[in-house]
Design an enzyme around this catalytic site. Structure first.
Site, PDB file in Angstrom:
ATOM      1  N   THR C  15       0.842  -1.198   0.000  1.00 38.69           N
ATOM      2  CA  THR C  15       0.000   0.000   0.000  1.00 38.69           C
ATOM      3  C   THR C  15       0.881   1.253   0.000  1.00 38.69           C
ATOM      4  O   THR C  15       2.081   1.177   0.246  1.00 38.69           O
ATOM      5  CB  THR C  15      -0.906   0.049   1.249  1.00 38.69           C
ATOM      6  OG1 THR C  15      -0.074   0.063   2.420  1.00 38.69           O
ATOM      7  CG2 THR C  15      -1.827  -1.150   1.302  1.00 38.69           C
ATOM      8  N   ASP C  16       0.256   2.393  -0.281  1.00 33.69           N
ATOM      9  CA  ASP C  16       0.996   3.655  -0.219  1.00 33.69           C
ATOM     10  C   ASP C  16       0.205   4.670   0.613  1.00 33.69           C
ATOM     11  O   ASP C  16      -0.833   4.342   1.186  1.00 33.69           O
ATOM     12  CB  ASP C  16       1.315   4.186  -1.621  1.00 33.69           C
ATOM     13  CG  ASP C  16       0.063   4.569  -2.410  1.00 33.69           C
ATOM     14  OD1 ASP C  16      -0.984   4.860  -1.800  1.00 33.69           O
ATOM     15  OD2 ASP C  16       0.138   4.599  -3.648  1.00 33.69           O
ATOM     16  N   ALA C  17       0.713   5.875   0.667  1.00 27.54           N
ATOM     17  CA  ALA C  17       0.131   6.887   1.551  1.00 27.54           C
ATOM     18  C   ALA C  17      -1.294   7.293   1.158  1.00 27.54           C
ATOM     19  O   ALA C  17      -1.989   7.956   1.935  1.00 27.54           O
ATOM     20  CB  ALA C  17       1.031   8.119   1.614  1.00 27.54           C
ATOM     21  N   MET C  18      -1.754   6.896  -0.047  1.00 29.35           N
ATOM     22  CA  MET C  18      -3.155   7.140  -0.396  1.00 29.35           C
ATOM     23  C   MET C  18      -4.052   6.070   0.235  1.00 29.35           C
ATOM     24  O   MET C  18      -5.269   6.098   0.059  1.00 29.35           O
ATOM     25  CB  MET C  18      -3.351   7.162  -1.914  1.00 29.35           C
ATOM     26  CG  MET C  18      -2.825   8.427  -2.585  1.00 29.35           C
ATOM     27  SD  MET C  18      -3.067   8.397  -4.389  1.00 29.35           S
ATOM     28  CE  MET C  18      -4.756   9.039  -4.498  1.00 29.35           C
ATOM     29  N   GLY C  19      -3.433   5.094   0.887  1.00 29.79           N
ATOM     30  CA  GLY C  19      -4.200   4.051   1.559  1.00 29.79           C
ATOM     31  C   GLY C  19      -4.606   2.912   0.638  1.00 29.79           C
ATOM     32  O   GLY C  19      -5.427   2.066   0.995  1.00 29.79           O
TER      33      GLY C  19
END
Lengths: 138, 138, 138, 138
Positions: C15-19
Site C-alpha cells: 500500500t501507499d500513503a493514499m491508503g
C-alpha cells in the site's frame, strides 16, 4: 572514525497506508548508505566484486524512533563499528536532512566471501581494501 | 505457546542480482507472517484498527542463515515472545516449506497505540484482544 | 483459451500513503499471475530456464479502474493473447476475489531468448513448450 | 515543451536474479521522474495535495529496450504529452546518464481529482497549477 552521510529523497512508493515510510524500506536505505560509504572510500560494490570480494548480509537490525513522511529528505549516516578478519559490522543513523531529527538507528553485519559465498580473510585476499576499511574504522 | 505457520511462494521480483531473495524482503515476510498469525487468532489488522488499536513497529532484527532461491516455497513461523501491557515482542523462523531447512531467524517488537500513535494499554482499551494474545503467548 | 486465475492477498507493504495498493505493484501481480499460469501448464519458469528458454519482458501496460485496499484478496486472471514464433502476448485482469469487481486490466509481451538474451524461435528450440502454449492459446 | 531530467542511481534491491533491474521498477522510476518534474515547476506533490489536487494514475505503459545494470546511473526524462481539462498524459525516456543509451520508453496518464478521488477540472479548481502545466506542455 569516518561517518559517511548519504542523502535520500523519500519516494511515494516507499510509503504505506499509515502515510509513513514502510519499516522494511529502512533496511534498503541502510544498503544505499553502505554502498555510498564504500564508494566514497574508492570501493564501489562493483569494484569489490571485481576484486572477488563479496559481502553477504549476516544480520540486520533497526530501531524506529520517529516516522518518516513522504517527500522528506533524509540523511543516512553509516560507519564501521567493527572490522574483523572475515567480517564487518556497520552502524547507521537515519535523520531528517534538515532538522537532524533522529528517525532510526540500525546495524548490519557482513561476512567477506568469494563468489561462491565461501568465507575468506579480507586481509589476505584483498589487503588494499582491508587497509582502506581499517583506516575508515579508526 | 501458539506457533503459527504461513506459507509464501518466493517471487521473482524479490530476488536480486546475487540470484537470491534480497535480505530486506525477509522483513516483509515477517510482516505477512504476523498478519496471518493475528488473523488466525480472529484479529486481522483491519479488525484491530477498527477496534482503534494500532501496532507500529518499534524494532526489527534478522539473522540470515542460508539463502532463499527464486520460486522456493517458504514457511514463516511466528509466535509471541513477550506480551506486555503496552507492547509485544514476536519471534520468527523462515524455513524451506518442504525440507525444513532454516533460512533465517528474526524478531520484531511493537507498541500498542491509538490512531494518532499515542501509546495505550491494550488490556484496558481492548481487553478481548489482550486475552486472545495472552492465551496465544502461553 | 485457457484463463488461469491466481489469488493474491494484498500486503501492507504494497500500500501507499493514499491508503491503496501502489500502482507499480500491479505489474508485480501480473508477474505472479503469469508464473502461476505457466506452472499450471507444467512449465514453471525454473523448468523453462532449465530448458534454456528465457522470456524477458518487452512491454507492459496497465489500466487502473478501481483502487485495491489493504488485505483485500484479489484474483488475477491471465491468458495468452497471441503466440508467435519468437514472442508472446499475455492479457490480465485484476478483480476482487469475492465480488468480482474489476480493479485493472493489463498486458505484457515477451520475447523468447536463450540465456544470453539472444532471440530464439520457441517452436524449434522447445517444441514441447510451444505445443503446450499453443494449446492454451486456443 | 519542457523535458525534465532526473538522475537516479540504480540500487541493488532493484535488481533481480537475471542480474538486471526488475521491469516493475521502471514504473517507480517514472513516478520519481514526474515528481521531480512537478517539483521543478514549483509544484511538489505535497504542495499540489495541499491545494486539494490529486493525480491518481489511470494508465501506465513501458517498452523495454535494453537492460539496466546494478549501480548504473540513469537519467529519466519526463514531459507532458497532453494536458486536458481533467487529465494529463506524460511521456518518459530512461537513458544511461553517461552514454545516453536508451533503456526504455514509457507513458502514464492521470486524472485530476479531489481528496475523495472525485474528478475535478484543474483549470477551475487550481488555475495557477493549470497555467504552469500549460506552459510546460508547449
Amino acid at each position: 572514525m569516518v561517518k559517511h552521510e548519504t542523502r535520500i529523497r523519500v519516494q511515494y512508493y516507499e510509503t504505506d497506508a499509515m502515510g509513513i515510510v514502510h519499516h522494511s524500506n529502512y533496511i534498503r536505505y541502510f544498503e544505499t548508505a553502505r554502498t555510498e560509504f564504500f564508494r566514497s572510500r574508492g570501493y564501489s560494490y562493483d569494484r569489490m566484486e571485481k576484486s572477488g570480494v563479496y559481502m553477504p548480509v549476516l544480520t540486520v537490525s533497526a530501531e524506529y524512533k520517529a516516522a518518516i513522511l513522504y517527500d522528506e529528505e533524509i540523511s543516512v549516516i553509516c560507519w564501521i563499528e567493527k572490522l574483523k578478519g572475515a567480517s564487518l559490522s556497520l552502524g547507521y543513523e537515519v535523520r531528517n536532512a534538515h532538522t537532524g531529527e533522529l528517525h532510526a538507528k540500525g546495524t548490519s553485519s557482513h561476512g567477506f566471501t568469494d563468489l561462491k559465498l565461501k568465507p575468506v580473510r579480507l586481509k589476505r585476499v584483498a589487503p588494499e581494501i582491508y587497509g582502506v576499511l581499517k583506516a575508515a574504522a579508526e
